[in-house]
Design a protein around this motif. Structure first.
Motif, mmCIF file in Angstrom:
data_model
loop_
_atom_site.group_PDB
_atom_site.id
_atom_site.type_symbol
_atom_site.label_atom_id
_atom_site.label_comp_id
_atom_site.label_asym_id
_atom_site.label_seq_id
_atom_site.Cartn_x
_atom_site.Cartn_y
_atom_site.Cartn_z
ATOM 1 N N ILE A 138 0.859 -1.137 -0.033
ATOM 2 C CA ILE A 138 -0.066 0.143 0.080
ATOM 3 C C ILE A 138 1.005 1.174 -0.017
ATOM 4 O O ILE A 138 1.751 1.302 0.850
ATOM 5 N N GLY A 139 0.699 2.041 -0.790
ATOM 6 C CA GLY A 139 1.418 3.299 -0.870
ATOM 7 C C GLY A 139 0.909 4.642 -1.577
ATOM 8 O O GLY A 139 -0.466 4.596 -1.772
ATOM 9 N N LEU A 140 1.657 5.125 -2.001
ATOM 10 C CA LEU A 140 1.321 6.635 -2.717
ATOM 11 C C LEU A 140 2.129 6.798 -4.161
ATOM 12 O O LEU A 140 3.133 6.487 -4.418
ATOM 13 N N LEU A 141 1.027 6.765 -5.104
ATOM 14 C CA LEU A 141 1.125 6.883 -6.400
ATOM 15 C C LEU A 141 1.392 8.437 -7.019
ATOM 16 O O LEU A 141 0.487 9.054 -6.699
ATOM 17 N N THR A 142 2.510 8.496 -7.631
ATOM 18 C CA THR A 142 2.623 10.010 -8.211
ATOM 19 C C THR A 142 2.531 9.872 -9.869
ATOM 20 O O THR A 142 3.157 8.975 -10.420
ATOM 21 N N LEU A 143 1.828 10.620 -10.345
ATOM 22 C CA LEU A 143 1.243 10.599 -11.578
ATOM 23 C C LEU A 143 1.937 11.768 -12.513
ATOM 24 O O LEU A 143 1.879 12.701 -11.949
ATOM 25 N N ASN A 144 2.673 11.262 -13.651
ATOM 26 C CA ASN A 144 3.036 12.510 -14.665
ATOM 27 C C ASN A 144 2.267 12.541 -15.710
ATOM 28 O O ASN A 144 2.516 11.354 -16.799
ATOM 29 N N ARG A 145 1.254 13.302 -16.086
ATOM 30 C CA ARG A 145 0.458 13.219 -17.107
ATOM 31 C C ARG A 145 1.544 13.574 -18.525
ATOM 32 O O ARG A 145 2.039 14.393 -18.443
ATOM 33 N N PRO A 146 1.140 12.959 -19.510
ATOM 34 C CA PRO A 146 1.787 13.040 -20.504
ATOM 35 C C PRO A 146 1.533 14.528 -21.389
ATOM 36 O O PRO A 146 0.462 15.071 -21.203
ATOM 37 N N LYS A 147 2.791 15.178 -21.619
ATOM 38 C CA LYS A 147 2.527 16.381 -22.596
ATOM 39 C C LYS A 147 2.253 16.189 -23.965
ATOM 40 O O LYS A 147 2.450 15.488 -24.690
ATOM 41 N N ILE A 148 1.189 17.235 -24.323
ATOM 42 C CA ILE A 148 0.740 17.063 -25.587
ATOM 43 C C ILE A 148 0.623 18.346 -26.184
ATOM 44 O O ILE A 148 0.210 19.440 -25.746
ATOM 45 N N THR A 149 1.058 18.060 -27.424
ATOM 46 C CA THR A 149 1.399 19.584 -28.395
ATOM 47 C C THR A 149 0.684 19.075 -29.514
ATOM 48 O O THR A 149 1.111 18.360 -30.363
ATOM 49 N N TYR A 150 -0.270 20.144 -29.881
ATOM 50 C CA TYR A 150 -1.184 19.987 -31.145
ATOM 51 C C TYR A 150 -0.930 21.252 -32.038
ATOM 52 O O TYR A 150 -1.357 22.486 -31.230
ATOM 53 N N LEU A 151 -0.396 21.489 -33.178
ATOM 54 C CA LEU A 151 -0.362 22.645 -33.745
ATOM 55 C C LEU A 151 -0.903 22.603 -35.226
ATOM 56 O O LEU A 151 -0.579 21.561 -35.919
ATOM 57 N N VAL A 152 -1.553 23.599 -35.698
ATOM 58 C CA VAL A 152 -1.870 23.731 -37.057
ATOM 59 C C VAL A 152 -1.076 25.084 -37.674
ATOM 60 O O VAL A 152 -0.891 26.022 -37.248
ATOM 61 N N TYR A 153 -0.825 24.658 -38.869
ATOM 62 C CA TYR A 153 0.248 25.626 -39.511
ATOM 63 C C TYR A 153 -0.196 25.921 -40.958
ATOM 64 O O TYR A 153 -1.216 25.314 -41.619
ATOM 65 N N GLU A 154 0.124 27.136 -41.411
ATOM 66 C CA GLU A 154 -0.220 27.936 -42.373
ATOM 67 C C GLU A 154 0.685 28.678 -42.959
ATOM 68 O O GLU A 154 1.130 29.541 -42.443
ATOM 69 N N ASN A 155 1.183 28.245 -44.382
ATOM 70 C CA ASN A 155 2.588 28.876 -44.905
ATOM 71 C C ASN A 155 3.723 29.023 -43.810
ATOM 72 O O ASN A 155 4.420 29.920 -43.839
ATOM 73 N N GLY A 156 3.741 27.899 -43.164
ATOM 74 C CA GLY A 156 5.042 27.719 -42.204
ATOM 75 C C GLY A 156 4.843 28.326 -40.905
ATOM 76 O O GLY A 156 5.736 28.244 -40.089
ATOM 77 N N SER A 157 3.704 28.933 -40.791
ATOM 78 C CA SER A 157 3.454 29.869 -39.365
ATOM 79 C C SER A 157 2.471 28.986 -38.722
ATOM 80 O O SER A 157 1.253 28.341 -39.257
ATOM 81 N N VAL A 158 2.415 29.066 -37.150
ATOM 82 C CA VAL A 158 1.418 28.272 -36.708
ATOM 83 C C VAL A 158 0.198 29.288 -36.352
ATOM 84 O O VAL A 158 0.260 30.573 -35.919
ATOM 85 N N ILE A 159 -1.227 28.977 -36.835
ATOM 86 C CA ILE A 159 -2.011 29.633 -36.886
ATOM 87 C C ILE A 159 -3.210 29.477 -35.806
ATOM 88 O O ILE A 159 -4.274 29.785 -35.409
ATOM 89 N N GLY A 160 -2.949 28.220 -34.976
ATOM 90 C CA GLY A 160 -3.743 27.534 -34.129
ATOM 91 C C GLY A 160 -3.285 26.217 -33.479
ATOM 92 O O GLY A 160 -2.354 25.756 -33.966
ATOM 93 N N GLY A 161 -3.773 25.804 -32.484
ATOM 94 C CA GLY A 161 -3.365 24.770 -31.686
ATOM 95 C C GLY A 161 -3.698 24.538 -30.296
ATOM 96 O O GLY A 161 -4.283 25.727 -29.625
ATOM 97 N N ASP A 162 -3.148 23.430 -29.589
ATOM 98 C CA ASP A 162 -3.352 23.238 -28.137
ATOM 99 C C ASP A 162 -1.988 22.779 -27.619
ATOM 100 O O ASP A 162 -1.266 22.096 -28.283
ATOM 101 N N LYS A 163 -1.791 23.103 -26.494
ATOM 102 C CA LYS A 163 -0.473 22.538 -25.732
ATOM 103 C C LYS A 163 -1.263 22.170 -24.290
ATOM 104 O O LYS A 163 -1.720 22.976 -23.490
ATOM 105 N N TYR A 164 -1.021 20.889 -23.896
ATOM 106 C CA TYR A 164 -1.273 20.244 -22.664
ATOM 107 C C TYR A 164 -0.064 20.150 -21.997
ATOM 108 O O TYR A 164 0.789 19.545 -22.262
ATOM 109 N N LYS A 165 0.067 21.078 -20.889
ATOM 110 C CA LYS A 165 1.306 20.906 -19.986
ATOM 111 C C LYS A 165 1.360 19.737 -19.502
ATOM 112 O O LYS A 165 0.467 18.804 -19.010
ATOM 113 N N LYS A 166 2.681 19.034 -18.820
ATOM 114 C CA LYS A 166 2.813 18.092 -18.191
ATOM 115 C C LYS A 166 2.279 18.158 -16.722
ATOM 116 O O LYS A 166 2.793 18.976 -15.976
ATOM 117 N N GLY A 167 1.207 17.453 -16.468
ATOM 118 C CA GLY A 167 0.763 17.511 -15.057
ATOM 119 C C GLY A 167 0.942 16.472 -13.973
ATOM 120 O O GLY A 167 1.761 15.261 -14.452
#
Length: 245
Positions: A138-167
């Motif tokens: 019996i113990g303590l679990l520490t979770l490290n949620r994965p970092k997620i990066t979703y980016l939308v590009y147009e003409n080489g530049s980012v125009i939208g997206g989401d970033k989920y920080k590591k939790g």
């Protein structure tokens, strides 16, 4: 506040277990110490498992588990151990529901890396060369949620997206285990084990949403930051091998 309460309760659990361990050891006429290291195949189960067509908050795939333990055999086929373990599970890309693989979009999803610290008793039966063991940590679990990066590009530049920080999150973890060990030398044995980890947990993280708005006739790029807390029932089945020495 949740983090502090989990750590406090775990600290109390360690103190109480140490007291019980010390009392049992004082009554023991025989005390043998050993150490274990092990590696296993880690299969997610329940809501922690990625299941196509179903929503969950983990989307974890099969990975690996690593274990290290310090053990003390007491009298009457009873023992006590301290356990540390790590569970590494990649997350499926379906954790992000948008059509991320279309032209100009990119998606990066890291892995879950969860660490457990546990203590608990076990019972064992041992012959000259073979040992069968069953226990509960019996113990303590520490979770490290994965970092997620979703980016939308147009003409080489980012125009939208989401970033989920590591939790980071916490939960109480229960690990029942059964194993069989075969002696391979005077001081070591080969162990095959099967255990099940279950940990009702929560994880806190931030999401950054990137978008463009028109302001006074000009385009303005904005990162909108939101905070989230997910409740996750982390559960895995682990089958592996180890060395006792």
């Amino acid at each position: 506040m949740k983090i502090n309460s989990h750590i406090l309760i775990f600290a109390i659990l360690v103190i109480l277990s140490n007291n019980a361990y010390s009392q049992t050891q004082n009554d023991s006429t025989k005390s043998e110490y050993s150490f274990e290291i092990g590696v296993g195949f880690c299969k997610p189960t329940g809501s922690y498992l990625y299941s196509p067509g179903f929503d969950n908050t983990a989307y974890a795939l099969s990975g690996i588990s690593l274990f290290i333990a310090a053990k003390n055999d007491l009298k009457s086929h009873v023992g006590f151990k301290y356990l540390a373990s790590a569970f590494i599970n990649p997350a499926d890309n379906a954790i992000y529901s948008n059509n991320w693989d279309s032209s100009g979009n990119t998606l990066s999803v890291k892995s879950w890396t969860n660490i457990n610290f546990g203590i608990g008793p076990y019972i064992y039966y041992q012959t000259e060369d073979t040992r069968i063991e069953a226990g509960l940590s019996i113990g303590l679990l520490t979770l490290n949620r994965p970092k997620i990066t979703y980016l939308v590009y147009e003409n080489g530049s980012v125009i939208g997206g989401d970033k989920y920080k590591k939790g980071i999150g916490f939960g109480f973890c229960f690990i029942p285990e059964v194993s069989i060990s075969q002696k391979i030398s005077d001081r070591s044995s080969l162990k095959i084990f099967l255990n099940y980890q279950i940990a009702p947990s929560y994880v806190e993280y931030k999401k950054q949403h990137y978008f463009i708005v028109m302001e006074d006739g000009f385009e303005k790029y904005i990162w909108n930051v939101s905070s989230f807390t997910d409740n996750i029932l982390v559960s895995t089945m682990n089958l592996g091998i180890g060395i006792t020495f």
